[in-house]
Write an enzyme that holds these catalytic residues in place. Structure first.
Site, PDB file in Angstrom:
ATOM      1  N   HIS B 116     -56.213 -51.677  21.609  1.00 27.01           N
ATOM      2  CA  HIS B 116     -55.331 -51.788  20.589  1.00 27.01           C
ATOM      3  C   HIS B 116     -54.296 -52.906  21.026  1.00 27.01           C
ATOM      4  O   HIS B 116     -54.245 -52.956  22.108  1.00 27.01           O
ATOM      5  CB  HIS B 116     -54.695 -50.487  20.495  1.00 27.01           C
ATOM      6  N   ASP B 193     -54.982 -46.063  28.506  1.00 24.20           N
ATOM      7  CA  ASP B 193     -54.309 -46.052  27.211  1.00 24.20           C
ATOM      8  C   ASP B 193     -55.034 -44.587  26.730  1.00 24.20           C
ATOM      9  O   ASP B 193     -56.351 -44.415  26.105  1.00 24.20           O
ATOM     10  CB  ASP B 193     -54.780 -46.967  26.145  1.00 24.20           C
ATOM     11  N   GLN B 196     -55.774 -42.361  21.818  1.00 26.00           N
ATOM     12  CA  GLN B 196     -56.938 -41.704  20.897  1.00 26.00           C
ATOM     13  C   GLN B 196     -57.356 -40.455  21.542  1.00 26.00           C
ATOM     14  O   GLN B 196     -58.325 -39.952  21.060  1.00 26.00           O
ATOM     15  CB  GLN B 196     -57.810 -42.577  20.591  1.00 26.00           C
ATOM     16  N   LYS B 219     -49.652 -38.085  17.327  1.00 29.77           N
ATOM     17  CA  LYS B 219     -51.192 -38.198  17.000  1.00 29.77           C
ATOM     18  C   LYS B 219     -51.506 -36.961  17.247  1.00 29.77           C
ATOM     19  O   LYS B 219     -52.969 -36.647  17.151  1.00 29.77           O
ATOM     20  CB  LYS B 219     -51.990 -39.275  17.870  1.00 29.77           C
ATOM     21  N   CYS B 359     -54.886 -53.089  14.168  1.00 28.08           N
ATOM     22  CA  CYS B 359     -54.217 -53.467  15.321  1.00 28.08           C
ATOM     23  C   CYS B 359     -55.092 -53.690  16.711  1.00 28.08           C
ATOM     24  O   CYS B 359     -54.763 -53.615  17.726  1.00 28.08           O
ATOM     25  CB  CYS B 359     -53.252 -52.458  15.792  1.00 28.08           C
TER      26      CYS B 359
END
Lengths: 144, 404
Positions: B116, B193, B196, B219, B359
């Protein structure tokens, strides 16, 4: 764009554009891009003595951006740059919801994009062709 | 016990006509999160860490217990390893400015092509400022990054490896534990990261042995504006502060300052205490509802979505053709129709999806697609909503003027 009559006009110009092509002897060219959604067109015009003799566009993008550019070229070919700019100004006001019925009439098929005034996310798509036209015309004016 | 999970979500209750298939962008919020955030302001609002009166102490306790809960959720060694930020993007920027300031010309940063922009642009900035070089581990058409291809980018000049655990476009999970091990063997730090992954997988930072991990509260049903940076204590201690100002100092003179202890060194200014309390409520909600159940439910929904999307003519799915490699994220194109037009038609049918480049422009360029549609699932979605998506998609080309 749920009005089906308008939808048909947009679909028709998107699937069967008249002016999505290279033109002979173009002397003005500008690329227009919407970075956030990926609409990317190049507008080419042949201008003589202030009159837009011919014009065409290449590139790709969503139906609204492509149809709007095609309809725009229908309207401005054969007109003076000043007249094209006047239509551009009316078109932008239509998209932001500040236009009279008589002015919408002047926009001919471009009036089919009036629903975009209720769709903020699509405004950039609808004005991409017109914005690119302005950049060409105003760029030339600066040089003159 | 989970037969009526949707009743926990006010928006899903009240906007019952819509199919919300954009949870990878932000998840809907359960009632308990909304209430926890409001209750903080109603009952305990004071500036935490500042002042000696009762409600200030309550605010401090609420904020710090949210930190402790987050640390336990990630299995961090201690609460000091949890820095609260606004979101994963801010966490990555904190790292890229702070850890990035220790980079030297010729050092190398390895990221994957699937990142991302929030795990790419901060490192691009750090490279520009330091003279370091970015190297890309590229994925195949199915989104996978074979170990050898990853290893090929690692050298004795590698200082930082920054990679997503689950791609926000492909839904694919990368073998973070193995990649972190390879990075460590080369003497590099590993930044993960988790934007997600943390909401959809059980993430254990010690088991993965990552040095840093970032995620966003919103999220996973938490409020917007609260994010987390996990970092190993010994590394955080050596890093310079990111933002400077109130509440992050030990001692300030006209000439200089010394910094507060962890984690406050990295939390300048008034913090989002209500947001942290909301995130803690979201973690409680996961534990109460059962993370195992949520994961199983999302796997079921992924299988259902894979089958439904396969049945749509002219649809091209990006990434793996195996449902279990999507983690609820399905990105696709429909031949001849621009993704924004698809999203608009789906919206007219009450279906909420994302369209665009998500993104992740370098990934889109690498895969040779310009713009796509993404439908993303969470445990509160239903098979009926997926059916509506497929049905609407089947009508798109006709509505755009194609014969079929």
């Amino acid at each position: 764009m749920q009005n089906s009559f308008y939808r048909e006009i947009i679909n028709d110009h998107n699937l069967r554009p008249m002016h999505k092509k290279e033109i002979e002897g173009a002397n003005a060219e500008k690329r227009g891009v919407n970075p956030s959604c990926g609409d990317d067109i190049t507008l080419k015009l042949r201008v003589k003595d202030g009159v837009i003799e011919d014009g065409g566009f290449t590139g790709d993008g969503c139906a609204i951006s492509q149809a709007s550019a095609d309809i725009m070229l229908d309207m401005i070919i054969g007109k003076t740059e000043q007249e094209a700019e006047r239509l551009s100004e009316i078109f932008r006001r239509m998209i932001t919801g500040k236009v009279s019925d008589a002015e919408i009439g002047e926009l001919e098929e471009a009036g089919a994009l009036i629903d975009v005034s209720h769709m903020p996310a699509r405004v950039k798509c609808a004005v991409l062709g017109w914005h690119t036209l302005d950049a060409i015309v105003q760029g030339e004016n600066t040089e003159a | 016990m989970n037969t009526n999970i949707r009743a926990d979500f006010p928006l899903l209750r009240e906007r019952s006509g819509i199919a919300y298939l954009d949870s990878a962008a932000t998840a809907q919020k359960p009632e308990c999160v909304i209430r926890a955030e409001a209750d903080f302001y109603r009952e305990h609002n004071a500036n935490p860490l500042r002042g000696l009166y009762e409600i200030s102490q309550e605010a401090t306790d609420a904020y710090e217990s949210a930190r402790a809960k987050t640390a336990a959720f990630l299995n961090a060694e201690s609460a000091e390893e949890i820095i609260f930020t606004r979101n994963a993007t801010e966490s990555m920027n904190l790292l890229a400015y702070s850890q990035g300031s220790l980079l030297r010309p010729g050092d190398e940063i390895v990221i994957s092509i699937a990142e991302h922009h929030s795990n790419f642009l901060p490192w691009q900035m750090a490279a520009e400022r330091s003279g370091a070089v970015i190297r890309f581990a590229e994925c195949g058409a199915d989104g996978s990054i074979p170990e050898e291809r990853f290893r090929a980018q690692i050298s004795d000049r590698t200082r930082i490896v920054a990679m997503t655990q689950v791609s926000n476009v492909l839904g694919r999970e990368y073998p973070i534990r193995r990649f972190a091990e390879i990075a460590h063997e080369a003497g590099a730090l590993f930044v993960c990261d988790g934007a997600q992954s943390v909401p959809h997988l059980k993430v254990d930072v010690r088991e993965l042995d990552v040095d840093f991990l970032a995620f966003s509260g919103h999220k996973m049903g938490g409020p917007m504006g609260i994010g987390v940076l996990y970092g190993k204590k010994k590394l955080l201690e050596k890093m310079p502060p990111f933002l400077r100002g109130g509440e992050m100092i030990e001692y300030v003179t006209r000439e200089g300052a010394t910094w507060a202890e962890l984690p406050h060194k990295f939390e300048a200014g008034t913090v989002n205490a209500a947001g942290a309390v909301g995130l803690a409520a979201a973690i409680d909600y996961y534990q109460r509802t059962g993370f195992d159940w949520m994961i199983r439910r999302e796997e079921e929904l992924s299988r259902c979505a894979m089958e439904a999307l396969r049945s749509v003519p002219h649809l091209k799915l990006i990434g793996s053709d195996r449902a279990e490699e999507h983690h609820g994220i399905f990105t696709f194109t429909l031949e001849g129709v621009h993704p924004h037009d698809i999203a608009e038609i789906l919206s007219a049918d009450g279906i909420c999806v994302r369209a665009g480049h998500h993104c992740a422009q370098p990934l889109m360029q690498h895969l040779g697609v310009r713009s796509t549609v993404r439908a993303s699932l969470m445990f509160y979605n239903t098979e009926e909503e997926i059916g509506r998506l497929a049905e609407s998609l089947r009508s798109v080309r006709r509505r755009m003027g194609y014969a079929e």
